[in-house]
Design an enzyme around this catalytic site. Sequence first.
Site, PDB file in Angstrom:
ATOM      1  N   SER A 170       0.695  -0.998  -0.066  1.00 41.78           N
ATOM      2  CA  SER A 170      -0.080  -0.009  -0.460  1.00 41.78           C
ATOM      3  C   SER A 170       0.966   1.218  -0.156  1.00 41.78           C
ATOM      4  O   SER A 170       2.085   1.158  -0.422  1.00 41.78           O
ATOM      5  CB  SER A 170      -0.538   0.034   1.265  1.00 41.78           C
ATOM      6  OG  SER A 170      -1.916  -0.942   1.273  1.00 41.78           O
ATOM      7  N   LEU A 171       0.213   2.653  -0.029  1.00 40.31           N
ATOM      8  CA  LEU A 171       0.985   3.932  -0.484  1.00 40.31           C
ATOM      9  C   LEU A 171       0.873   4.279   1.163  1.00 40.31           C
ATOM     10  O   LEU A 171      -0.300   4.383   1.822  1.00 40.31           O
ATOM     11  CB  LEU A 171       0.865   4.789  -1.363  1.00 40.31           C
ATOM     12  CG  LEU A 171       1.279   3.918  -2.154  1.00 40.31           C
ATOM     13  CD1 LEU A 171       0.731   4.588  -3.695  1.00 40.31           C
ATOM     14  CD2 LEU A 171       2.763   4.343  -2.651  1.00 40.31           C
ATOM     15  N   LYS A 215      -2.171   9.368  -8.944  1.00 40.19           N
ATOM     16  CA  LYS A 215      -2.384   7.858  -8.442  1.00 40.19           C
ATOM     17  C   LYS A 215      -4.068   7.379  -8.677  1.00 40.19           C
ATOM     18  O   LYS A 215      -5.048   8.943  -8.720  1.00 40.19           O
ATOM     19  CB  LYS A 215      -2.654   8.015  -6.865  1.00 40.19           C
ATOM     20  CG  LYS A 215      -3.303   7.420  -5.843  1.00 40.19           C
ATOM     21  CD  LYS A 215      -3.049   7.475  -4.726  1.00 40.19           C
ATOM     22  CE  LYS A 215      -2.261   6.670  -3.779  1.00 40.19           C
ATOM     23  NZ  LYS A 215      -4.266   5.284  -3.703  1.00 40.19           N
ATOM     24  N   ARG A 264      -5.810  -7.733  -5.894  1.00 37.93           N
ATOM     25  CA  ARG A 264      -5.106  -6.952  -4.816  1.00 37.93           C
ATOM     26  C   ARG A 264      -4.691  -8.614  -3.677  1.00 37.93           C
ATOM     27  O   ARG A 264      -3.578  -8.992  -2.904  1.00 37.93           O
ATOM     28  CB  ARG A 264      -4.916  -5.890  -4.801  1.00 37.93           C
ATOM     29  CG  ARG A 264      -3.748  -5.868  -3.227  1.00 37.93           C
ATOM     30  CD  ARG A 264      -4.080  -4.010  -3.184  1.00 37.93           C
ATOM     31  NE  ARG A 264      -2.486  -3.588  -2.079  1.00 37.93           N
ATOM     32  CZ  ARG A 264      -3.109  -4.349  -0.857  1.00 37.93           C
ATOM     33  NH1 ARG A 264      -4.023  -4.669  -0.237  1.00 37.93           N
ATOM     34  NH2 ARG A 264      -1.564  -4.180   0.049  1.00 37.93           N
ATOM     35  N   GLU A 302      -3.574   0.095 -12.253  1.00 39.44           N
ATOM     36  CA  GLU A 302      -4.978  -0.292 -11.769  1.00 39.44           C
ATOM     37  C   GLU A 302      -5.842  -0.412 -12.433  1.00 39.44           C
ATOM     38  O   GLU A 302      -5.729  -0.274 -13.948  1.00 39.44           O
ATOM     39  CB  GLU A 302      -4.927   0.812 -10.877  1.00 39.44           C
ATOM     40  CG  GLU A 302      -5.958   1.469 -10.133  1.00 39.44           C
ATOM     41  CD  GLU A 302      -5.419   0.978  -8.497  1.00 39.44           C
ATOM     42  OE1 GLU A 302      -4.827   0.644  -8.550  1.00 39.44           O
ATOM     43  OE2 GLU A 302      -6.582   1.881  -7.974  1.00 39.44           O
ATOM     44  N   LYS A 323       7.675   9.288  -5.919  1.00 37.18           N
ATOM     45  CA  LYS A 323       7.993   7.856  -6.117  1.00 37.18           C
ATOM     46  C   LYS A 323      10.086   7.468  -6.144  1.00 37.18           C
ATOM     47  O   LYS A 323      10.314   8.724  -6.905  1.00 37.18           O
ATOM     48  CB  LYS A 323       8.006   6.346  -7.009  1.00 37.18           C
ATOM     49  CG  LYS A 323       6.886   6.031  -6.701  1.00 37.18           C
ATOM     50  CD  LYS A 323       6.069   5.305  -7.973  1.00 37.18           C
ATOM     51  CE  LYS A 323       4.740   4.543  -7.684  1.00 37.18           C
ATOM     52  NZ  LYS A 323       4.034   3.449  -8.416  1.00 37.18           N
ATOM     53  N   LYS A 375      -2.193  13.282  -1.585  1.00 39.43           N
ATOM     54  CA  LYS A 375      -3.892  13.283  -2.056  1.00 39.43           C
ATOM     55  C   LYS A 375      -4.237  14.681  -2.955  1.00 39.43           C
ATOM     56  O   LYS A 375      -3.233  15.676  -1.860  1.00 39.43           O
ATOM     57  CB  LYS A 375      -4.481  12.948  -0.281  1.00 39.43           C
ATOM     58  CG  LYS A 375      -4.703  11.428  -0.321  1.00 39.43           C
ATOM     59  CD  LYS A 375      -4.040  10.444  -1.477  1.00 39.43           C
ATOM     60  CE  LYS A 375      -5.818   9.545  -1.400  1.00 39.43           C
ATOM     61  NZ  LYS A 375      -6.300   9.344   0.106  1.00 39.43           N
TER      62      LYS A 375
END
Length: 651
Positions: A79-80, A110, A131, A165, A280, A304
């Site tokens: 996860s992040l 994201k 996942r 995703e 990243k 976010k």
Amino acid sequence: MNYEEYKKAVEQLNIYSHHYYVLDDAITTDELYDRLYHAVLEYEEKNSDKILKNSPTQRVGDVIRDGFTKASHLSRMWSLEDIFDSEGLKKWLEKTYKLDKNISFYCEPKYDGASLNLIYENGELSQGITRGDGEIGEEITANVKTIRSIPLTIDYKEKIEIRGEVVIFKDEFTKINEERIKKGEAVFANPRNAAAGSLRQLDSGVTASRNLVFLPYGVGENSLEHKLLSEKMEYIYELGFRKPPLHSTCQGFDEIENIYERMSKDRESYAMMLDGMVVKVNEIASQIDMGYTVKNPRWAVAYKFPAVEKVTTLKSIVLQVGRSGVVTPVAIVEPTDIDGVVVERATLHNFDEIERKDIRLNDKVIILRSGDVIPKIIKVLTQERDGTQIAFVRPSSCPVCGSELLDEGVLLKCQNLTCDARVVNSIIYFASKPCLNIDGLGNKIVEALYHSGLVKSVIDLFDLTLEKLLALEGFKEKKSQNLLNSLQNAKGCDYWRFINSLGIEHVGEVASKALSENFGSGFIDATKEQIIAIDGIGEEMAESVLEFVRVNREVILKLQEILKPKEPLAKEEAKENPFKNKTVVLTGSMSRSRDEIKELLESLGAKVSGSVSKKTDFVIYGEDAGSKYEKAMDLGVTCLTEKEMREKISE
Ligand code: IVH
């Protein structure tokens, strides 16, 4: 068409489709594509032994399954950690630069969808896995093959996991929901739910019809030798995957902030929903050095986007009655598009909140939607009132059964145990995932069974027969048989599931496991002292258990007779060691995953608990240990590093 021509035609179709689905750049007409596709199909019908693995015909959704099987990821899916503002970014950068000064960053969107792991072997897509818990997910290969932006074959022969995703574009989402409304089906709350739901369809034809899109964001197990993540990702895009709408390498705080501002400003114009930007570390060697905490890589963070607010009108307030009788108000608002999602409902939490904020029907209100949370009303625009507003009156009787409500101030409760809403919701809860996990017994089906009179309590579920079900409207043979099979499969469940499914107030999954582990079926005879002796179970919970057993003993025994839940295995007695029968709390990140260390300690006879109290014997702390460590120090609990723990074990 001969074989050579067939091969060329497949290649040509894949080029067309790559342009259309990956590069967003159509280079042929539907008509030409279809003509070639049918020629390929015709050849394959006559030469079924020569069908190529990457033929577009292999994407058709014609697989219908009874259920999904579990499959392991080759390497864990992480996860992040989230950050929300510049301050958060600054702190993350400080931490990260402490680990390595010479780093740069790779920024990409994201995406808000469902994560998917693709395993390619010998250049062929061999498995698509959801996942799940990060280590084990569900194998959904047939569904995944219907997604056109996922190549069936790649020009790379080593084993590789490509992660990304699965999303639904915003306009496609609107279309699906419009169709669902027309058909009288429930709408999807947001594109993410729609994507996740479409991916986990037993009928791959349904998945195929949803126009899902795969956006890669990384690799799992691989033997690529690139030194930079940006190079690795370029290589992945070249293998035939979609590129993100905006991605960039950069250095330092200011550059990251710049890219973030740009992405955040443009997000509405993107086809897919984004809920932030991922930063990243670009150097793979540094990533490896930095490693992982229990949940997240230390080398990446999700920055976010701010929540989105909109003004709308409160049209009405509906009341929902839960299984415990609590009545919750839900706001119905004028449908409003917030970042690609049409919002029609918002939470109001409880009646006190309505009064405190003076929320009236017909008021203009500001609603806020951020990420995955249910939208909420944050403010009433009182200056906009025009005389048509009506104050909301607290109900005094249950909106479902009409019986008098108990007014506890913040909460209103229906006391009637036989209230339709309470019973229906208890049955839904009984069948839900953390309880008996009965497939095919969702809200709609439970309501239908209840209102038909066939099922008035959970016990009645087990008297259902094929004959009885077939007599109901909408129950075909297959659906009915599946339901009966799922009910049958619930028998012999783990004992904690049985306890959890009873719906005892204050007792959730963790407490059910603890009760099961300590008493098994003896839990109905446990005394208050015995129950509170369990770490993590307090007085309120113990009293709730005792009261529930007092009132429902007969029902519990009868259900137990029907379900025959498995008694928990008696633990093998551990050899004498410093952790035997001790209560241990873990905090901070360690060299191994938390689960692994927990297992090790449990095998030594220790009880691993989540919170520190006077009853805790040891706290084992790793890096970034936080409040639990401080509390342990305050209480004088012995604190050990992971190394000290291991030394103690080998003593
Ligand atoms: S990287 C090694 N990159 O967000 C780090 N995740 O909160 C693992 N997600 O489970 C994730 N866009 O499903 C990464 N560009 C992106 C992403 C992304 C969306 C999802 C992913 C992950 C979750 C973590």
